[in-house]
Design a protein around this motif. Structure first.
Motif, PDB file in Angstrom:
ATOM      1  N   TYR A  35     -31.292   1.170  22.729  1.00  0.00           N
ATOM      2  CA  TYR A  35     -30.784  -0.267  23.635  1.00  0.00           C
ATOM      3  C   TYR A  35     -31.763  -1.003  24.092  1.00  0.00           C
ATOM      4  N   THR A  36     -31.625  -2.433  24.018  1.00  0.00           N
ATOM      5  CA  THR A  36     -32.267  -3.647  24.576  1.00  0.00           C
ATOM      6  C   THR A  36     -31.612  -4.380  25.649  1.00  0.00           C
ATOM      7  N   PRO A  37     -32.164  -4.295  26.864  1.00  0.00           N
ATOM      8  CA  PRO A  37     -31.361  -5.010  27.844  1.00  0.00           C
ATOM      9  C   PRO A  37     -31.469  -6.268  27.680  1.00  0.00           C
ATOM     10  N   SER A  38     -30.827  -7.251  27.829  1.00  0.00           N
ATOM     11  CA  SER A  38     -31.075  -8.829  27.578  1.00  0.00           C
ATOM     12  C   SER A  38     -31.254  -9.595  28.840  1.00  0.00           C
ATOM     13  N   VAL A  39     -31.358  -8.761  29.997  1.00  0.00           N
ATOM     14  CA  VAL A  39     -31.768  -9.519  31.126  1.00  0.00           C
ATOM     15  C   VAL A  39     -32.367  -8.267  32.111  1.00  0.00           C
ATOM     16  N   ASP A  40     -33.322  -8.869  33.031  1.00  0.00           N
ATOM     17  CA  ASP A  40     -34.143  -8.021  33.996  1.00  0.00           C
ATOM     18  C   ASP A  40     -32.918  -7.141  34.651  1.00  0.00           C
ATOM     19  N   PRO A  68     -36.908  -3.832  32.230  1.00  0.00           N
ATOM     20  CA  PRO A  68     -37.092  -5.129  32.076  1.00  0.00           C
ATOM     21  C   PRO A  68     -36.616  -5.748  30.517  1.00  0.00           C
ATOM     22  N   ALA A  69     -36.199  -7.023  30.592  1.00  0.00           N
ATOM     23  CA  ALA A  69     -35.313  -7.570  29.469  1.00  0.00           C
ATOM     24  C   ALA A  69     -36.331  -7.511  28.421  1.00  0.00           C
ATOM     25  N   GLY A  70     -35.595  -7.532  27.074  1.00  0.00           N
ATOM     26  CA  GLY A  70     -36.231  -7.487  25.879  1.00  0.00           C
ATOM     27  C   GLY A  70     -37.032  -6.442  25.250  1.00  0.00           C
ATOM     28  N   GLU A  71     -37.119  -5.335  26.304  1.00  0.00           N
ATOM     29  CA  GLU A  71     -37.684  -3.973  25.727  1.00  0.00           C
ATOM     30  C   GLU A  71     -36.815  -3.308  25.053  1.00  0.00           C
ATOM     31  N   THR A  72     -37.063  -2.662  23.851  1.00  0.00           N
ATOM     32  CA  THR A  72     -36.173  -1.725  23.380  1.00  0.00           C
ATOM     33  C   THR A  72     -36.324  -0.146  23.769  1.00  0.00           C
ATOM     34  N   TYR A  73     -35.430   0.688  23.907  1.00  0.00           N
ATOM     35  CA  TYR A  73     -35.669   2.010  24.294  1.00  0.00           C
ATOM     36  C   TYR A  73     -34.854   2.929  23.409  1.00  0.00           C
ATOM     37  N   THR A  74     -35.389   4.002  23.142  1.00  0.00           N
ATOM     38  CA  THR A  74     -34.615   5.160  22.480  1.00  0.00           C
ATOM     39  C   THR A  74     -34.622   6.312  23.233  1.00  0.00           C
ATOM     40  N   VAL A  75     -33.640   6.805  23.581  1.00  0.00           N
ATOM     41  CA  VAL A  75     -33.469   8.026  24.498  1.00  0.00           C
ATOM     42  C   VAL A  75     -32.834   9.382  23.864  1.00  0.00           C
ATOM     43  N   THR A  76     -33.137  10.241  23.972  1.00  0.00           N
ATOM     44  CA  THR A  76     -32.372  11.437  23.292  1.00  0.00           C
ATOM     45  C   THR A  76     -32.214  12.531  24.413  1.00  0.00           C
ATOM     46  N   ARG A  77     -31.003  12.872  24.874  1.00  0.00           N
ATOM     47  CA  ARG A  77     -30.768  13.911  25.835  1.00  0.00           C
ATOM     48  C   ARG A  77     -29.733  15.070  25.435  1.00  0.00           C
ATOM     49  N   HIS A  78     -30.056  16.162  25.757  1.00  0.00           N
ATOM     50  CA  HIS A  78     -29.028  17.302  25.664  1.00  0.00           C
ATOM     51  C   HIS A  78     -28.551  17.696  27.059  1.00  0.00           C
ATOM     52  N   PHE A  79     -27.247  17.933  27.150  1.00  0.00           N
ATOM     53  CA  PHE A  79     -26.545  18.218  28.235  1.00  0.00           C
ATOM     54  C   PHE A  79     -26.034  19.745  28.101  1.00  0.00           C
ATOM     55  N   ASP A  80     -26.557  20.691  29.043  1.00  0.00           N
ATOM     56  CA  ASP A  80     -26.264  22.136  28.561  1.00  0.00           C
ATOM     57  C   ASP A  80     -24.701  22.303  28.898  1.00  0.00           C
ATOM     58  N   ARG A  81     -24.087  21.797  29.567  1.00  0.00           N
ATOM     59  CA  ARG A  81     -22.774  21.970  30.060  1.00  0.00           C
ATOM     60  C   ARG A  81     -22.057  20.563  30.413  1.00  0.00           C
TER      61      ARG A  81
END
Length: 150
Positions: free
Chosen positions: A60-65, A102-115
């Motif tokens: 995801y990349t937020p378009s605004v701060d 911050p706006a314009g920075e792309t983030y990739t996140v992976t998360r595991h939920f145990d339950r």
């Protein structure tokens, strides 16, 4: 800083997982603002069973701060159009951590939920759920809408 921001983004999108816990997801759509980078993968999909593990990956990349966040949400019972719940809540950045993006920075996140969470007792039927997130200037920076069956 990237790891803190990754946790913030995944907490935002974990709302999708919590709302679809123990449900069959008919649809889940991003509803704005435009973001060509947005991708997500949730497994297992489209049926998430309560108290079972789930995996979420989001880019995801937020378009605004985003220094502060407010969420506006609505849950509608599809069969009769009755609003089950609607509200606005200021997000406590110290607890939920959906801030300082911050706006314009792309983030990739992976998360595991145990339950995953269990469904509130007695809820059955088809529901339409919408959540919109706004920043400190009241600019919408994220929106998701889904239809789920309990």
């Amino acid at each position: 800083m990237a790891s803190n921001t990754q946790h913030r983004i995944i907490l935002l999108l974990s709302v999708c997982v919590m709302l679809s816990t123990g449900m069959k997801v008919i649809s889940l759509k991003y509803c704005g603002p435009p973001d060509k980078t947005l991708k997500w993968k949730i497994s297992p999909w489209p049926v998430l069973q309560s108290r079972q593990p789930a995996n979420v990956t989001v880019t995801y990349t937020p378009s605004v701060d985003v220094f502060e966040s407010t969420v506006e949400f609505e849950v509608i019972f599809k069969e009769d159009g009755q609003v089950i719940s609607r509200g606005t809540q200021v997000i406590d950045c110290n607890k939920v951590l959906i801030c300082n993006l911050p706006a314009g920075e792309t983030y990739t996140v992976t998360r595991h939920f145990d339950r995953t969470r269990s469904i509130p007792f007695g809820l059955k039927g088809t529901f339409i759920v919408k959540a919109e997130l706004y920043n400190q200037d009241q600019d919408m920076w994220f929106c998701v809408k889904g239809e789920v069956v309990l």
